[in-house]
Scaffold this motif. Structure first.
Motif, PDB file in Angstrom:
ATOM      1  N   TYR A 193       0.889  -1.124  -0.123  1.00  0.00           N
ATOM      2  CA  TYR A 193      -0.131   0.024   0.058  1.00  0.00           C
ATOM      3  C   TYR A 193       0.990   1.238   0.109  1.00  0.00           C
ATOM      4  CZ  TYR A 193      -3.229  -3.607   1.346  1.00  0.00           C
ATOM      5  OH  TYR A 193      -4.150  -4.646   1.595  1.00  0.00           O
ATOM      6  N   ASP A 194       1.840   1.363  -0.843  1.00  0.00           N
ATOM      7  CA  ASP A 194       2.701   2.331  -1.113  1.00  0.00           C
ATOM      8  C   ASP A 194       2.579   3.598  -1.684  1.00  0.00           C
ATOM      9  OD1 ASP A 194       3.073   1.582  -3.497  1.00  0.00           O
ATOM     10  OD2 ASP A 194       4.478   0.159  -3.124  1.00  0.00           O
ATOM     11  N   GLU A 241      -1.950   8.061  -0.957  1.00  0.00           N
ATOM     12  CA  GLU A 241      -3.134   7.429  -0.713  1.00  0.00           C
ATOM     13  C   GLU A 241      -3.674   6.221  -0.387  1.00  0.00           C
ATOM     14  OE1 GLU A 241      -5.373   9.961  -1.327  1.00  0.00           O
ATOM     15  OE2 GLU A 241      -4.145  11.570  -2.236  1.00  0.00           O
ATOM     16  N   HIS A 242      -2.907   5.239  -0.789  1.00  0.00           N
ATOM     17  CA  HIS A 242      -3.121   3.792  -0.163  1.00  0.00           C
ATOM     18  C   HIS A 242      -2.578   3.599   1.258  1.00  0.00           C
ATOM     19  CE1 HIS A 242      -2.943   1.651  -4.497  1.00  0.00           C
ATOM     20  NE2 HIS A 242      -4.402   2.189  -4.182  1.00  0.00           N
ATOM     21  N   LYS A 256      -2.564   6.241   3.555  1.00  0.00           N
ATOM     22  CA  LYS A 256      -3.485   6.973   4.075  1.00  0.00           C
ATOM     23  C   LYS A 256      -4.608   6.010   4.608  1.00  0.00           C
ATOM     24  CE  LYS A 256      -6.997  10.142   3.435  1.00  0.00           C
ATOM     25  NZ  LYS A 256      -7.663  11.519   2.608  1.00  0.00           N
ATOM     26  N   ARG A 257      -5.264   5.447   3.546  1.00  0.00           N
ATOM     27  CA  ARG A 257      -6.627   4.620   3.836  1.00  0.00           C
ATOM     28  C   ARG A 257      -6.157   3.458   4.572  1.00  0.00           C
ATOM     29  NH1 ARG A 257      -6.867   8.101  -0.309  1.00  0.00           N
ATOM     30  NH2 ARG A 257      -8.782   9.094  -0.800  1.00  0.00           N
ATOM     31  N   TYR A 258      -5.184   2.783   4.383  1.00  0.00           N
ATOM     32  CA  TYR A 258      -4.923   1.676   4.880  1.00  0.00           C
ATOM     33  C   TYR A 258      -4.441   1.701   6.476  1.00  0.00           C
ATOM     34  CZ  TYR A 258      -2.934  -3.159   5.603  1.00  0.00           C
ATOM     35  OH  TYR A 258      -2.690  -4.485   6.008  1.00  0.00           O
ATOM     36  N   THR A 318      -5.527   4.658   8.236  1.00  0.00           N
ATOM     37  CA  THR A 318      -6.270   5.786   8.713  1.00  0.00           C
ATOM     38  C   THR A 318      -5.473   6.938   9.208  1.00  0.00           C
ATOM     39  OG1 THR A 318      -6.617   5.316  10.732  1.00  0.00           O
ATOM     40  CG2 THR A 318      -7.955   4.010   9.103  1.00  0.00           C
ATOM     41  N   MET A 340      -7.064  10.836   9.056  1.00  0.00           N
ATOM     42  CA  MET A 340      -8.602  10.691   8.700  1.00  0.00           C
ATOM     43  C   MET A 340      -9.307  11.068  10.050  1.00  0.00           C
ATOM     44  SD  MET A 340      -8.547   7.407   5.980  1.00  0.00           S
ATOM     45  CE  MET A 340     -10.203   7.734   5.332  1.00  0.00           C
TER      46      MET A 340
END
Ligand SMILES: Cc1cc2nc3c(=O)[nH]c(=O)nc-3n(C[C@H](O)[C@H](O)[C@H](O)COP(=O)(O)OP(=O)(O)OC[C@H]3O[C@@H](n4cnc5c(N)ncnc54)[C@H](O)[C@@H]3O)c2cc1C
Ligand SMILES: NC(=O)c1ccc[n+]([C@@H]2O[C@H](COP(=O)([O-])OP(=O)(O)OC[C@H]3O[C@@H](n4cnc5c(N)ncnc54)[C@H](O)[C@@H]3O)[C@@H](O)[C@H]2O)c1
Ligand SMILES: Cc1cc2nc3c(=O)[nH]c(=O)nc-3n(C[C@H](O)[C@H](O)[C@H](O)COP(=O)(O)O)c2cc1C
Ligand SMILES: [Zn+2]
Lengths: 91, 191, 419, 1004
Positions: free
Chosen positions: D535-536, D539-540, D542-544, D546, D549
């Protein structure tokens, strides 16, 4: 908020207007063949970038405007009355 | 002719509400009874001629341009649309004379009610209702604008230091209640 | 593919999370693939997965111009339902619902599909009658649907605005099996499973044109060079018109619009179902497992590719929210974002061959493509692999408009902004 | 030890003590305190529990970037969750409480999660909870517990009692932020005559000067700011007001807290205003936000930003502790350390840079600060509060050599400054990385938007003031129409010794638990895990994980997290890229966006002119779009809907009934081309319609589907009045204007709405004529003078005189009927006069339910049938389409699927078993094939005395009634658990030739 420069009323909020779609569509004669009406009613350019479109100043002067707006930046370049004869009368 | 019913019937008894300060209410609300309203619409190539007829009916010099109005014997003439003027008056007036070749005339005497907003804090109240800059510098006496008030179409005329709100009759009570609801914070009075 | 389960999580905890394998890589594009899918959203990734799994077509590339799942797949309000009335839609969305119900197991990735019920509020007798027809059609097609009267609704959701609204809430039509899922988990689950089956997912690779030989398309030009392919599937949602122009399909019956969504600050449970209403306004809300309220309503009504929305829609959507849930007045909006929805002329999608041999189109998803992701991937893979539609997408053709067979759930006619 | 109030100093008002409660206990602060400063002064340390691990959290900042102290304020309906204690202005009687903890934040059972934190790494929930054997049951079992543990505050369940206003503002120049830059900009612009608005989210003006001891023009910064503010005459200054979003057209959204602060709880005033500003130009002077450093246990209560530690001292006269360690990597921490030392707090300063700036080090030492250069914070000791800090020196391998632990009870940390460029990002502009200053500066600016002060990386106060003035001067030039010459604005910078980028402290042999996003419990290990698993993309990641957020939206953590990710991927920060800034800058209450549109005022209510007259007589109302329409008129209170509508419908069939039809759309169509226009719009012809006659017409959409229907009156050679359905009135008007202004510009036609000019009453039944004649003062409505579909002008006698009316022979019920139109002001009098006569004839008023029953018996279509999918032929109106003149929709109506003979057509349905009933929405199926989509559906049902007295349905069936002669169909209604058999019949059984409508009444 889109600020639309109505030629009659001056700059106004988008909330006074109703968006009426692509202004470059030319509608054929009422009894034209099915294929011409199909293309005018169902198919759209839908460009990303400059777009000529219709806005109806429903809660304002009830005029239809032809607006040139960029569909990516939302920048509005121009707005003129759609009805030719009225446009000439006001110029 | 029998008396006309008002859409505010039963809801416009004079009263004061909200915190009125030492120098009286910040906002005064009232209904202005119109007797005649004529919509004068020009054909595009006959704008000047129709305008002259409208001016004549209103008893003013010339027909007002976009965003403007002129008041004379025959009432107040407002330019509301590119090809249309609205002539409103508190006295009954005859149908304006207009050659059909120049345009059309439509009687709308009963279609609207006029809610008048006055007082030192009228502009502050209006800023909470319509998306326009109604401060005197930008919207002087006699100015006219069509706009939207909580999703309801309305025509605004700057008059007597306050504002006339021309509202379709069926929306009259709803807009009146919204005015009252929002004006309370300034100290208000129904005149 | 490494198995995810409770044991693996415990093992992770004990080894300092060292043993986890990569979910996907950054492969360089091969010169030729059997199938190239343009668009690394939910639909593109699912299509690649089902091509590899169901049809054993493994020499597949998914070309994504940004980061996978960065389009609408990463921006939607995650509502999953199959309460559609018109023939063509009813079958398709129920096919998707059945795939959803086992998706976490198929992908070995918890997509968090939570069937907490979709509650569609009703405000007038006329609206109640019109919706009775839709939920009766659902029941006649084996899809769950029921009506909650005022008392049931008052018991299930006491803090709704039962008595003081502008229009009385007469009750609600409910699909119990419907609910929400975690959008990112769906994209990542499909991407991981497709990678494990040999699919190349190539991010940062924008398709800029098509390679033609004779009448047929033989490949794509991209920001990473030319890639040849026997078959090309377009799954680019909001960018569908742009791709169609480049591919030679000409104009599509589609307008691209900005659709906004909002999330609140995280809260303890306050909204258990998916609560929606239409007709007198348009609003939908649910609560994510992290506690944020996810909600939205109408789109910004003008054409746009901007992925950012404007203030009037905030007021419109949130006034609708406060109309049915006035207790949320002091809850605060944490973030607003927007996606780029491909609004079709009847509000229904296209999963179909095109007049250009070897080119297949998946587009027209409007507000509702997230719930369609499994079935869209499954039927698009079938259409590409077999060069013929699956029964579930047989009705979703481009030619339906010429035939006069608009699949128009709302009856609002050929005005994209109204669907 | 905990925080304590200093005996003097600060900007609080010691003459105005404020008592408030925290978790039920009474505490005291002063006016000018925030909840955070008052709690700190009262020695409270643990104020909250973190999201996932439920670790104890205290105050971590002095502003909106607060990541720790999230609290709930207010009780009952005014309970407000997730407020940052640093943004809550102390108010008398304020009731604040901890959240996300049981029994309380000081002792929280949830804290046990921290013990298992090794198993609860980022994304663990994607890898388990799926359960065995398919389906979602197991997941939904676990989900219940997850939802209860997650979320932070608990919202109220009662409606929000407060109201909010949406205010529309306009100005020449909007200045965002009232620090030195903003105050200077607003001042100069006002002097030059611009109409200026200055907004500030704090309740005081001065920005960073309020929290610093810095002197400006040799007076305390706060005093200088107050002076500048006082000099701002003519400027609209709005404190407690956040600019939360920058939108297209440079429109800015503000949220103004009106009644949420001390001394102003006036019930008539709104709690807050959502202000929508339309400035000609904007100056963003929003300052910069200090960043922390990721080191071990850097989330313990007592760890805070260095600037914040100084701010509590300088602004609120609260010492955050007795022994402080300030650890930073730039010049700004020296002033913070000196402020603490000045208040007799034992202070050590760690400067990560090997070479500390000589004069600053000397000045600090001068007031007793123990300065160590080349040192970094390694790990905080203590659980519910800091008790010490392990410190060490960076080694060449990038790790840190641990040296010793220093006892302390507060740690002020600084990893540099992030300019608050968020609003520029809202319109899509990407900020630009400045490597030397280790921060993102504003990128491309939109025209009309300028920046001033530390938001542009200008760090010295005097430079911020100069920058503010320069930006204002540019605005004045631009608005004067002259081409703005670029005034000399100070360049970014201002630190004597460059900052040493420091993102994370790591040890070679031991993993530290260091937090990057304290609210969502995201550690640096989580960021590295995301990179390792693939998840590099930022954006990935951040969402993986959180990260960013949570309620602070990563204001302090995002750049640190990005740096750790870049290092894990062996890339630079600009190569990795930042995530997207989105509105709102800080969270805004939902109530503010709804404004006054609450409850009944959500959508305006429309009333007909005869509303009051019917209401006074006890009418029961229903909704038709925005209109209120009389549903039924109970003969006596409590009469049921069914009894009422059957009685009312029977009256129309047997004597006379009256219904209010004022809600129909009425459009004036005037001009020489009016007839030609109507010919093109309607499927049937209007050119040859005689004057003072009217005709029923149907309109199609462009795609050939039925749009609307209604009767059009011809009142003159060039004057028509077209009536439309209530629902489509506005749409029809806009459709006429679309055609005239954009497709047929050559037609000389004007259209205008008449809906509100006339009130209309339909008087129907065998004795209708008698009832009206009894009220006529003038006019002849005999069958000869007023034939079917004729129009006459007449006068009615009313209480105080006579009123002019128009009367047309139009029948919707199928009976002899007249529609009487009076001008709206006269309509109540008309209604009363006619109703008196109708009652005299044994008749009654009737509502829309009875209207529905009558039209179903007659087989007329309404909106229920014209659902946007049916054609003319489907609705039994195929014969109306003209063969001689073209009309809208004719071409596409010929498409193959629309012309199929087996399409569902309009029909009547009678129950086979006497007395049985069925409902609208039932699906018509063939016998034995009750599945799939069926062959039709029901759109209307009613008791039908005029057609044999049984139950009657109207709807559609494949191939129409003739295809089902003598065969029964099944009406399947599974939603209501019913299935009935029905007989299909033609919908035109009642007086098919229309004798009742057209001729003399043959019966009664
Ligand atoms: C705010 C919002 C809320 C929504 N809520 C719901 C909901 O509650 N329920 C529901 O069912 N649906 C919902 N939807 C709709 C749903 O999200 C979309 O219909 C669906 O995600 C579209 O399919 P997709 O995932 O493949 O699209 P996308 O994720 O948009 O995939 C398209 C991909 O193609 C890529 N692309 C574009 N052009 C190119 C190119 N030239 N080269 C390479 N790649 C390219 C894009 O970067 C993008 O990643 C919502 C949508 C939005 C915006
Ligand atoms: N020495 C350093 O390294 C350093 C670093 C940063 C700042 N500073 C000091 O800070 C000051 C910078 O002055 P400045 O005027 O540029 O910034 P500032 O921080 O003093 O003022 C900015 C103001 O804007 C307000 N604000 C920010 N965003 C807002 C929004 N969206 N809506 C409403 N209000 C908002 C803040 O509350 C604050 O009051 C100078 O005194 C400077 O010396 C020093
Ligand atoms: C279902 C869902 C839930 C979300 N929850 C949060 C959240 O809790 N906090 C947050 O900051 N953003 C949340 N987001 C928004 C994302 O941070 C981001 O704004 C969105 O994916 C669009 O990407 P962009 O803003 O980078 O354009 C959520 C988005 C979705 C679709
Ligand atoms: Zn206008």
């Amino acid at each position: 908020m889109l600020r639309i420069p109505c030629p009659f009323c001056g700059p106004r909020d988008e909330t006074e207007f109703s968006y009426e779609g692509d202004a470059s569509v030319t509608y054929p004669a009422l009894d034209a063949p099915e294929e011409d009406w199909f293309e005018a009613v169902f198919l759209r350019d839908n460009p990303r970038g400059p777009h000529t479109e219709l806005w109806h100043h429903a809660n304002g002067c009830r005029a239809f405007l032809v607006v040139e707006r960029d569909t990516l930046s939302h920048e509005i370049r121009s707005a003129r009355l759609a009805h030719g004869p009225t446009r000439e009368a006001l110029e | 002719m029998p008396e006309r019913a008002s859409p505010l019937e039963g809801h416009d008894a004079p009263r004061r509400f909200g915190p009125t300060g030492p120098d009286g209410p910040g906002v005064r609300l009232s209904e202005r009874r119109l007797a005649s309203v004529w919509l004068i619409a020009a054909w595009p190539d006959r704008l000047a001629a129709a305008g002259a007829a409208a001016a004549k009916a209103a008893g003013v010099e010339a027909a007002p341009g976009p965003g403007a109005s002129a008041t004379g014997e025959g009432g107040t003439l407002m330019r509301v649309e590119p090809l249309k003027w609205l002539l409103i008056g508190e006295a009954e007036t005859a149908r304006p004379g207009l050659d059909p070749a120049d345009g059309t005339v439509l009687e709308l005497g009963h279609a609207r009610t006029v809610l008048h907003v006055a007082g030192p804090r009228a502009v502050e109240l209006m800023a909470r209702l319509v998306p326009l800059d109604l401060r005197p510098a930008k919207f002087p006496e006699g100015a006219v604008a069509g706009t939207v008030l909580h999703h309801v179409g309305v025509t605004i005329l700057a008059r007597d230091g306050g504002f006339d709100l021309l509202v379709l009759r069926s929306f009259g009570l709803a807009v009146w209640e919204t005015l009252i609801d929002t004006a309370a914070q300034f100290g208000a009075e129904i005149a | 593919m490494q198995r995810y389960n409770l044991l693996s999580v415990i093992c992770g905890g004990l080894t300092g999370q060292k043993h986890w394998q990569r979910v996907w890589g950054h492969p360089e594009p091969k010169p030729h693939y059997d199938v190239v899918i343009v668009g690394g959203g939910g639909h593109g990734l699912a299509t690649a997965y089902y091509l590899a799994k169901e049809h054993k077509v493994r020499n597949v590339a998914v070309l994504e111009k940004g980061w996978l799942g960065g389009g609408n797949a990463g921006r939607n309000t995650t509502i999953v339902r199959s309460n559609y009335m018109i023939e063509g839609n009813t079958e398709f969305y129920e096919h998707s619902m059945k795939l959803w119900e086992n998706l976490s197991h198929d992908l070995n990735y918890n997509v968090m599909f939570s069937q907490r019920a979709h509650v569609n509020l009703v405000f007038s007798p006329a609206q109640r009658d019109a919706m009775a027809r839709r939920y009766n059609i659902m029941r006649l097609n084996g899809i769950d649907g029921e009506f909650w009267d005022r008392d049931t609704l008052r018991r299930r959701i006491p803090h709704l605005n039962h008595d003081h609204g502008r229009f009385p809430i007469l009750g609600a039509y409910v699909q119990p099996r419907a609910g929400t899922a975690r959008h990112d988990a769906v994209n990542w689950g499909y991407a991981r499973a497709a990678t494990a089956l040999g699919v190349d997912i190539i991010q940062g690779c924008e398709v800029t044109g098509f390679i033609r030989k004779g009448g047929a398309l033989t490949g794509v030009e991209t920001s990473k060079g030319e890639i040849l392919a026997d078959r090309i599937g377009l799954a680019v949602a909001g960018s569908s018109s742009l791709m169609a122009h480049k591919a030679g399909l000409g104009k599509l019956p589609i307008e691209s619009h900005v659709l906004q969504a909002y999330v609140s600050e995280p809260l303890k449970p306050v909204v258990d179902q998916v609560i929606v209403f239409g007709g007198v306004g348009h609003f939908y809300i649910s609560q994510s497992d992290k506690g944020g309220l996810i909600f939205g309503g109408d789109l910004d009504h003008y054409n746009s590719y901007a992925q950012k929305g404007n203030l009037p829609v905030y007021e419109h959507v949130i006034a609708a929210c406060m109309q049915v849930l006035p207790c949320l007045g002091r809850v605060r909006v944490l973030r607003q974002w927007a996606g780029l929805v491909d609004m079709s002329m009847d509000g229904s999608p296209f999963i179909t061959k095109t007049e250009i041999p070897g080119l297949y189109l998946n587009a027209g998803w409007c507000y509702g493509g997230f719930k369609a992701t499994p079935a869209s991937g499954h039927t698009f893979a079938h259409t590409i692999a077999r060069d013929a539609p699956h029964p579930a997408n047989a009705g979703l053709t481009l030619s339906r408009y010429r035939e006069g067979r608009q699949i128009d759930e709302s009856g609002r006619g050929p005005v994209p902004k109204l669907h | 030890m905990t925080g304590f109030r200093l005996p003097d100093g600060g900007l609080i008002d010691r003459t105005r003590p404020v008592t408030f409660t925290w978790d039920g206990r009474q505490l005291r602060g002063f006016a000018g305190d925030t909840l955070a400063s008052a709690l700190m002064a009262s020695g409270e340390r643990v104020l909250a529990r973190s999201f996932k691990y439920h670790r104890p959290r205290g105050v971590m900042s002095a502003g909106v970037e607060e990541g720790g102290a999230l609290v709930t304020v207010g009780t009952g309906a005014r309970r407000t969750p997730n407020l940052k204690a640093t943004e809550v202005e102390l108010a008398p009687g304020l009731a604040a409480s901890g959240q996300n903890a049981w029994p309380n934040v000081r002792f929280d059972l949830g804290g046990v999660n921290d013990l298992f934190s090794r198993f609860l790494a980022a994304g663990f929930y994607y890898k388990t909870f799926m359960g065995l054997g398919g389906g979602t049951r197991q997941w939904m079992f676990f989900e219940r517990f997850i939802r209860r543990a997650a979320g932070m505050g608990t919202p109220a369940r009662e409606p929000d009692p407060d109201r909010y206003d949406v205010v529309h503002d306009f100005c020449d120049l909007l200045v965002i932020g009232a620090g030195p830059a903003g105050l200077a900009a607003a001042g100069l612009a006002a002097e030059r005559g611009l109409d200026v608005m200055l907004v500030e989210q704090d309740f005081a003006l001065g920005g960073a000067l309020l929290g610093s001891a810095e002197r400006v023009e040799d007076k305390p910064g706060a005093a200088w700011a107050a002076e500048r503010a006082a000099a701002l005459e003519g400027v609209r200054v709005l404190t407690r007001t956040t600019a939360f979003g920058l939108y297209d057209g440079n429109v800015v959204g503000l949220y103004e807290r009106v009644c949420d602060h001390p001394g102003d709880t006036d019930p008539a005033r709104p709690r807050g205003n959502l202000r929508i500003v339309r400035p000609a130009r904007i100056i963003l002077a929003s300052g910069a936000i200090e960043r922390p450093v990721a080191f071990g246990n850097n989330d313990r209560p007592g760890v805070m930003l260095a600037g914040a530690a100084a701010a509590y001292l300088n602004r609120f006269a609260v010492a955050p502790g007795r022994r402080a360690v300030i650890a930073g990597n730039g010049d700004s921490v020296y002033a913070d350390a000196m402020a603490l030392a000045g208040a007799r707090v034992e202070t050590m300063l760690l400067d990560a840079r090997e070479m500390a700036p000589p004069e600053l080090a000397e000045a600090a030492a001068g007031v007793g600060v123990e300065v160590h250069s080349g040192y970094v914070p390694v790990e905080a000791a203590g659980r519910n509060g800091v008790t010490g800090l392990a410190i060490g020196r960076p080694a060449r391998d990038g790790h840190v050599r641990l040296e010793r632990t220093v006892p302390c009870d507060v740690i002020g940390v600084s990893g540099g400054w992030s300019p608050a460029v968020h609003l520029l990002g809202h319109r899509g502009a990407r900020p630009v990385w400045h490597a030397e200053m280790a921060c993102f500066l504003p990128g491309r600016l939109y025209d009309g938007v300028a920046v001033a002060g530390s938001v542009a990386g200008v760090w010295r106060t005097e430079d911020c003031v100069a920058h503010g003035r320069a930006a204002a001067a540019e605005a004045v030039e631009a608005l004067s129409g002259r081409r703005p010459k670029a005034p000399e604005a100070p360049a970014p910078g201002g630190w004597d010794t460059p900052i040493l980028p420091l993102w994370e402290v790591t040890l070679k042999h031991r993993k530290l638990k260091s937090f990057i996003d304290p609210q969502n419990d995201v550690t640096s290990a989580d960021v590295r895990l995301a990179a390792r698993e693939g998840y590099d993309s930022p954006e990935h990641m951040k969402r993986y994980t959180t990260l960013g957020m949570a309620p602070d939206q990563g204001k302090v953590g995002n750049v640190v997290g990005l740096a750790v990710l870049a290092e894990a991927l062996d890339r630079t920060i600009p190569q990795t890229g930042l995530t997207t800034f989105r509105p709102p800058y800080t969270p805004v209450p939902l109530g503010a966006f709804a404004g006054r549109a609450r409850d009944r005022h959500w959508q305006a209510e429309r009333q007909t002119p005869m509303h009051k007259a019917q209401d006074d007589a006890g009418a029961v109302w229903t909704d038709a779009g925005l209109w209120k329409r009389a549903w039924y008129h109970p003969a006596q209170p409590g009469e049921s809907l069914e009894d009422a509508y059957v009685r009312e419908a029977a009256a129309v069939r047997e004597t006379v009934g009256m219904v209010d039809v004022s809600t129909l759309g009425k459009i004036a169509v005037q001009g020489p081309d009016a007839a030609e226009f109507l010919n093109r719009v309607y499927v049937n012809g209007f050119a040859k319609l005689p004057v003072m006659k009217c005709r029923y017409g149907v309109m199609l959409r462009d795609d050939g589907i039925v749009f609307d229907d209604g009767v059009t009156w011809r009142l003159g050679e060039d004057e028509f009045m077209a009536t439309t359905t209530t629902a489509n009135a506005a749409a029809a008007m806009a459709w006429f204007e679309t055609l005239l202004q954009t497709r047929w510009p050559e037609l000389r036609v004007h259209v205008a709405s008449l809906t509100d000019q006339w009130g209309g009453a339909a008087v129907a039944g065998p004795r209708a004529r008698a009832a009206i004649e009894a009220a006529l003062a003038e006019g002849d409505i005999s069958n000869e003078a007023l034939p079917f579909m004729g129009i006459v002008r007449a006068k009615l006698r009313v209480r105080d005189g006579e009123i002019p009316v128009m009367i047309a022979r139009i029948s919707f019920s199928g009976e002899l009927a007249f529609e009487v139109y009076a001008r709206s002001g006269h309509a109540p009098a008309m209604w009363r006069a006619l109703l008196a006569q109708a009652k005299a004839q044994g008749g009654t008023a009737y509502g829309v339910e009875a209207l529905g029953a009558l039209r179903i018996e007659k087989g007329h279509v309404t909106g229920a049938e014209l659902d946007g999918r049916v054609t003319l032929e489907d609705s039994g109106l195929g014969r109306m389409a003209s063969k001689t003149k073209p009309f809208i929709g004719m071409a596409l109506a010929k498409r193959p699927d629309l012309a199929r003979e087996d399409r569902p057509r309009l029909a009547h349905f009678h129950p086979v078993t006497e007395g049985e009933r069925f409902s609208v929405g039932a699906i018509v199926c063939e016998e034995g094939k009750v599945a799939g989509h069926g062959i039709g559906w029901l759109t209307g049902v009613t008791a039908a005395p005029a057609l044999g007295g049984g139950w009657l349905g109207i709807g559609f069936v494949r191939g129409g009634p003739q295809a089902w002669e003598g065969r029964t169909v099944v009406l399947a209604d599974p939603v209501r658990g019913r299935e009935t058999r029905a007989r299909v019949a033609s919908p035109h059984q009642l007086d098919p030739e229309g004798e009742r409508m057209k001729g003399e009444p043959t019966h009664a």
